[in-house]
Write a protein that holds these residues in place. Structure first.
Motif, mmCIF file in Angstrom:
data_model
loop_
_atom_site.group_PDB
_atom_site.id
_atom_site.type_symbol
_atom_site.label_atom_id
_atom_site.label_comp_id
_atom_site.label_asym_id
_atom_site.label_seq_id
_atom_site.Cartn_x
_atom_site.Cartn_y
_atom_site.Cartn_z
ATOM 1 N N LYS A 357 1.039 -1.289 -0.006
ATOM 2 C CA LYS A 357 0.184 0.203 0.252
ATOM 3 C C LYS A 357 0.774 1.157 -0.007
ATOM 4 O O LYS A 357 2.107 1.356 0.117
ATOM 5 N N ASP A 358 0.433 1.886 -0.350
ATOM 6 C CA ASP A 358 1.231 3.897 -0.540
ATOM 7 C C ASP A 358 0.075 3.936 0.888
ATOM 8 O O ASP A 358 -0.136 4.414 1.041
ATOM 9 N N LEU A 359 1.891 4.710 1.170
ATOM 10 C CA LEU A 359 1.378 4.837 3.159
ATOM 11 C C LEU A 359 1.772 6.465 3.241
ATOM 12 O O LEU A 359 2.355 6.852 3.814
ATOM 13 N N SER A 360 1.894 6.902 1.664
ATOM 14 C CA SER A 360 2.451 8.686 1.614
ATOM 15 C C SER A 360 1.424 9.069 2.563
ATOM 16 O O SER A 360 2.035 10.436 3.398
ATOM 17 N N THR A 361 0.155 9.651 2.303
ATOM 18 C CA THR A 361 -0.628 10.162 2.853
ATOM 19 C C THR A 361 -0.295 9.692 4.569
ATOM 20 O O THR A 361 -0.744 10.709 5.367
ATOM 21 N N CYS A 362 0.030 8.611 5.140
ATOM 22 C CA CYS A 362 -0.167 8.713 5.922
ATOM 23 C C CYS A 362 1.277 8.705 6.848
ATOM 24 O O CYS A 362 0.910 9.778 7.660
ATOM 25 N N ILE A 363 2.683 8.826 5.997
ATOM 26 C CA ILE A 363 3.136 9.433 6.368
ATOM 27 C C ILE A 363 3.148 11.140 6.254
ATOM 28 O O ILE A 363 4.168 11.530 7.543
ATOM 29 N N LEU A 364 2.947 11.671 5.264
ATOM 30 C CA LEU A 364 2.941 13.085 5.527
ATOM 31 C C LEU A 364 1.995 13.667 6.161
ATOM 32 O O LEU A 364 2.045 15.214 6.889
ATOM 33 N N GLN A 365 0.836 13.141 6.288
ATOM 34 C CA GLN A 365 -0.403 13.918 6.646
ATOM 35 C C GLN A 365 -1.285 13.067 7.923
ATOM 36 O O GLN A 365 -1.829 13.627 8.226
ATOM 37 N N GLY A 366 -0.412 11.845 8.417
ATOM 38 C CA GLY A 366 -1.161 11.419 9.394
ATOM 39 C C GLY A 366 -2.733 10.547 9.448
ATOM 40 O O GLY A 366 -2.927 10.220 10.386
ATOM 41 N N ILE A 367 -2.933 10.664 7.961
ATOM 42 C CA ILE A 367 -4.446 9.925 7.197
ATOM 43 C C ILE A 367 -3.680 8.721 7.698
ATOM 44 O O ILE A 367 -3.309 7.679 6.313
ATOM 45 N N PRO A 368 -4.907 7.889 8.249
ATOM 46 C CA PRO A 368 -4.824 6.240 8.359
ATOM 47 C C PRO A 368 -5.315 5.715 7.175
ATOM 48 O O PRO A 368 -5.718 6.284 6.468
ATOM 49 N N LEU A 369 -4.978 4.841 6.105
ATOM 50 C CA LEU A 369 -5.334 4.243 4.877
ATOM 51 C C LEU A 369 -7.250 3.618 5.144
ATOM 52 O O LEU A 369 -7.290 3.976 6.285
ATOM 53 N N GLN A 370 -7.505 4.235 3.867
ATOM 54 C CA GLN A 370 -9.323 4.130 4.289
ATOM 55 C C GLN A 370 -9.728 2.651 4.642
ATOM 56 O O GLN A 370 -10.695 2.462 4.875
#
Length: 471
Positions: A357-370
Motif C-alpha cells: 500500500k502507498d503510505l505517503s498520506t499516512c506519513i506526510l499527513q497522518g491519515i490512516p489507510l481508508q
C-alpha cells in the motif's frame, strides 16, 4: 596484491559511475527536485536492539538520530521471518511467495526455497525514471542470470551473494567467495560491514558528480548469526559493559559497527549537500536471532517465528525536506509497502498493481489507510519446518498464527494480549474470518512456482496432510 586489487576495484567503481550518462534530454538532475532514495536494511535486527527502541546496553546514535529526526513506524513488519522473502517483497512490492520466494534462496538446491520471478523490480522503475541505481551489500535472490542484481535494475552491484557468510574478512561461505563487483568475483581486504559502509559513502560522493538522482539500497548482513565484529568495537563494548555475556557483547558490537558505518554514509550526504532531499528508510529483514544474543524487546519469539518477535521490526523514514521531525505512524505496515510509497514520493510511475500500500498520506499527513487491511505471512524453510509452510495473518488487533507446521492455528488480540500468550476461542468470528482468508491466500501462493523447473509437485510442493490437519 591486495592493495592493488582494492585500488583497481575503486578505480573501476568510479569509472562505472562516471560512465553512466545523464538524462536523455540532457538536463542536469542535480538542479531538479527529484529526491534521492537510500534504503538501509539490517539483517536480523531485533525490535529491542537499538538504544532508541529501549536497549540500555547498546549505543546507536546515528540510527537513533534518523528515528528521532524522521517518522517512526510503531507497527512495522518484515514480510517474512527470513531475508530472501523480505528482500523479494521490498523489490517487488508483492507478497514474497507470489514472486516465487516463500523461503531462503541458497546455492544448494536441496535446501533452497525460492526462485525470484519478479519481472520489473523497484530498481527497474527508478532506473527507467532516470535514477542511478546501486545495490551495495547482501543479495539473497539468486546466484545466476537472470537473478543477479545487474539484471534486476541495478546499474552497480558491490556485495555478497547468498544468505550467510562464514567469515566477514575472507567473504566466503562453504569455501566459496561470493563477494562481487557487478558479476566479477573480488576479494577486497576488510570487514564486510565496513566495506559496505565505505562503498556506499564513496558511491554517494562520486554520484554527486554524475548530475543524476540516486537510488541506493544498502543491504547489510549484520547482525546475523555470525558473531564476528571488529575487535575495536568489541573491546569498547566489553569495557563499557563487562557483565555482558560473550554472545550479547559480540552482537552489540556488530550493531554499533554498522551504526558507525551508517554515520559515514550520512556524512557523505552532508558533504555533498544531498541530505536535505534524500529519503532514507531504515528497517530490518526479520526479527532478531535469540540464540545469537539478540533482543526483541517484550515481543514473543525471534527469527523463524511468526510470533511478533520474528516479524515485527524497527523502522523509520527520514526526509528532512518533507517529513516532520518526531513523527509517529501507528498504521500497520509491511516491507512491501515501501515500493509504492517511494514511487509515490518520487513521482515514479508504476506499471503494475502491487500488494503493498502507498503510505505517503499516512506519513506526510497522518491519515490512516481508508480500508482496514489484512496482512499475510508464509514461512517455508528447513529445520523445524522441514520445508513445509506455516502461516499467519493480521487484521486490526487480531492475529491468527500457526507458528510450526504441526501446530494448530491460534488467535490472539494484540491490543489486550501483546505477548501472544492467551489464545482466543476457535469459535470466534475473528478466528473464522482470518482462517478463511489464510486459506484463500495459500491457494494464491500455490499457483506460483518457486524453483527453476516447471510447475509440479517436485517444484512447488506442499504437504496436503499438514494443510487439512492443521488449518
Amino acid at each position: 596484491m591486495k592493495h592493488f586489487a582494492h585500488t583497481f576495484i575503486l578505480i573501476s567503481f568510479i569509472g562505472v559511475l562516471l560512465s553512466i550518462p545523464v538524462s536523455s534530454d540532457g538536463s542536469a538532475f542535480g538542479k531538479h527536485q527529484k529526491p534521492n532514495i537510500l534504503i538501509i536494511t539490517a539483517d536480523n535486527l531485533g525490535y529491542g536492539d537499538l538504544s532508541i527502541m529501549g536497549a540500555d546496553d547498546i549505543q546507536t546514535p546515528t540510527i537513533d538520530e534518523l528515528f528521532s529526526d524522521g517518522l517512526i513506524f510503531t507497527e512495522f513488519y518484515a514480510n517474512s521471518t527470513t531475508s530472501s522473502p523480505t528482500q523479494a517483497s521490498l523489490l517487488s512490492g508483492c507478497y514474497p511467495a507470489l514472486v516465487g520466494v516463500p523461503g531462503t534462496i541458497r546455492n544448494d538446491s536441496q535446501n533452497s526455497w525460492g526462485y525470484f520471478t519478479c519481472e520489473t523490480t523497484m530498481a527497474h522503475h527508478f532506473q527507467k525514471a532516470g535514477y542511478l541505481t546501486a545495490l551495495i551489500g547482501k543479495w539473497n535472490l539468486g546466484f545466476d542470470a537472470p537473478n543477479l542484481p545487474n539484471e534486476q535494475g541495478f546499474d552497480l552491484f558491490m556485495g555478497f551473494l547468498g544468505d550467510e557468510i562464514d567469515d566477514y574478512y575472507n567473504h566466503q561461505h562453504d569455501g566459496v567467495n561470493y563477494m562481487r563487483f557487478n558479476e566479477n568475483e573480488i576479494n577486497p581486504p576488510g570487514h564486510t560491514t565496513d566495506l559496505f559502509s565505505n562503498w556506499s559513502a564513496n558511491f554517494i560522493s562520486r554520484e554527486a558528480e554524475s548530475g543524476k538522482p540516486f537510488f541506493l539500497y544498502l543491504s547489510y548482513n549484520v547482525p546475523g548469526p555470525l558473531l564476528q565484529p571488529d575487535e575495536n568495537h568489541l573491546q569498547r563494548v566489553q569495557v563499557r559493559n563487562p557483565a555482558l555475556d560473550s554472545a550479547r557483547a559480540k552482537h552489540v558490537a556488530l550493531i554499533e559497527q554498522m551504526d558507525n558505518g551508517i554515520k559515514r554514509v550520512i556524512q557523505a550526504l552532508n558533504e555533498t549537500n544531498q541530505l536535505k532531499n534524500t529519503i532514507i528508510i531504515f528497517t530490518s529483514t526479520s526479527g532478531g536471532i535469540l540464540e545469537s544474543g539478540a533482543s526483541n524487546g517484550k515481543l514473543r519469539g525471534g527469527k523463524l517465528d511468526l510470533f511478533e518477535g520474528g516479524i515485527r521490526v524497527p523502522a523509520c523514514i527520514f526526509w528532512k525536506k518533507e517529513i516532520k521531525k518526531g513523527s509517529l505512524s501507528h498504521q500497520i505496515s509491511v516491507t512491501m509497502d515501501l515500493f509504492p510509497t517511494l514511487c509515490s514520493f518520487a513521482q515514479v510511475p508504476m506499471n503494475h498493481s502491487p500488494d503493498g500500500k502507498d503510505l505517503s498520506t499516512c506519513i506526510l499527513q497522518g491519515i490512516p489507510l481508508q480500508q482496514e487491511r489484512t496482512i499475510f505471512w508464509t514461512c517455508r524453510e528447513g529445520g523445524d519446518h522441514n520445508g513445509e509452510a506455516c502461516h499467519a495473518a493480521r487484521q486490526g488487533a487480531y492475529k491468527l498464527v500457526q507458528n510450526r507446521p504441526t501446530e494448530k492455528f491460534r488467535l490472539y488480540n494484540l491490543t489486550t494480549d501483546p505477548h501472544e500468550v492467551i489464545p482466543l476461542m476457535e469459535s470466534s468470528e475473528h478466528y473464522k474470518r482470518l482462517h478463511h482468508a489464510i486459506l484463500r491466500h495459500i491457494q494464491e501462493n500455490e499457483k506460483i512456482p518457486w524453483s527453476k523447473g516447471p510447475i509440479g509437485r517436485d517444484n512447488n510442493s506442499m504437504d496436503d496432510s499438514s494443510i487439512s490437519n492443521n488449518l
